[in-house]
Scaffold this active site. Structure first.
Site, short mmCIF file in Angstrom:
data_model
loop_
_atom_site.label_atom_id
_atom_site.label_comp_id
_atom_site.label_asym_id
_atom_site.label_seq_id
_atom_site.Cartn_x
_atom_site.Cartn_y
_atom_site.Cartn_z
N HIS A 58 25.84 30.06 55.32
CA HIS A 58 26.73 28.79 54.84
C HIS A 58 26.53 27.68 55.38
O HIS A 58 26.73 26.43 55.10
CB HIS A 58 28.38 29.24 54.88
CG HIS A 58 28.92 29.05 56.17
ND1 HIS A 58 29.22 30.04 57.05
CD2 HIS A 58 29.36 28.15 56.90
CE1 HIS A 58 29.85 29.92 57.94
NE2 HIS A 58 29.94 28.26 58.08
N ASP B 55 26.94 36.80 54.36
CA ASP B 55 26.72 35.24 54.86
C ASP B 55 25.63 35.27 56.08
O ASP B 55 26.05 34.97 57.44
CB ASP B 55 28.09 34.76 55.50
CG ASP B 55 28.13 33.38 55.92
OD1 ASP B 55 26.96 32.72 55.55
OD2 ASP B 55 28.90 32.88 56.66
N SER C 47 29.93 28.30 63.81
CA SER C 47 29.22 29.03 62.57
C SER C 47 27.77 29.35 62.87
O SER C 47 27.14 28.51 63.51
CB SER C 47 29.38 28.17 61.29
OG SER C 47 30.61 28.20 60.85
#
Length: 260
Positions: free
Chosen positions: A67, A121, A212
């Site tokens: 992502h 992901d 992230s």
């Protein structure tokens, strides 16, 4: 210049969005660490602005979250990205290397409705040039099995420290942060993802905006890639399981042309 500035604003806007199980962005409940404590950690940046974290797998390959290349749901040209390696600071020192190519998991799912759903992901990044290993720049091996609940792990990154608002510069650390997270049962997190996700942390020890793609580590092995969090960075977080995706990662690494 306009396009690059727009991408930076788009990225910051994307990473500051609220909601349940949003992409992860900060370290909460931890403290500053030296890069020697996590020499595999890198910062993904667009024109000097930190976007995501990542982990060094070998001299020209980084593992991160899929992502990180979909800002507001739209795929971004990998050539807009570079990594900073070998520094605890996102602003200085270490080395900057441009991204050459990215392979995102072919079954990556990014849906937004009642929950922010991220499946598979994970992404593998090829750098434009090889890294030189030092005590501040080191690869990390891939774990082969998911950790048992109750095991202690270590997450690192440059994510927000006091809340999920990515627009507040006071919440974004310049220096690398680390936090110990207890592995939870998979169904302890907001959504059940089976063996493909690892759930870790609690309301006071977790990750947040801009963490992230960063590493979740046990015994100096990469067990997870930072993927999702609660709306206010006050809940256990989810990590894409490296053991679950291990074969995919190894095949993706092999598929890149080798540097001469």
């Amino acid at each position: 210049m306009f396009i690059e500035s727009f991408l930076i604003l788009l990225a910051l806007n994307f990473l500051s969005a609220g909601g349940v199980n949003r992409p992860e962005e900060r370290i909460v409940g931890g403290g500053p660490i030296e890069i020697e404590q996590a020499p595999w950690q890198v910062s993904f940046q667009i024109r000097g602005h930190h976007i995501c974290g990542g982990s060094i797998y070998n001299a020209d390959t980084i593992i991160t979250a899929a992502h990180c290349f979909f800002l507001s749901g739209a795929w971004q040209d990998p050539r807009h990205y570079e990594i900073r390696a070998g520094s605890k600071s996102i602003k200085s020192n270490g080395i900057l290397v441009k991204v050459a190519a990215v392979k995102v998991h072919e079954y990556y799912v990014h849906k937004e409705n009642q929950f922010f759903v991220l499946q598979n992901d994970i992404a593998v990044v090829r750098l434009s040039e090889r890294l030189q290993f030092t005590n501040k720049v080191q690869p990390i091996p891939l774990a082969e099995s998911n950790p048992e609940p109750g095991t202690m792990s270590f997450a690192t990154g440059w994510g927000n420290m006091y809340g999920a608002d990515a627009g507040d510069a006071n919440k974004i650390p310049i220096h690398l942060q680390g936090v110990k997270l207890r592995i939870q049962s998979p169904n302890f997190c907001v959504r059940f993802h089976g063996q493909s996700k690892i759930c870790a942390g609690d309301s006071k020890h977790t990750i947040c905006t801009h963490d992230s793609g960063g590493p979740l580590v046990i015994n100096r092995q990469l067990v997870g890639v930072t993927s999702g969090r609660g709306p206010n960075c006050d809940r256990p977080a989810t990590f894409s399981s490296v053991p679950y995706h291990r074969e995919w990662i190894l095949n993706a690494v092999k598929s890149f042309p080798q540097h001469v």
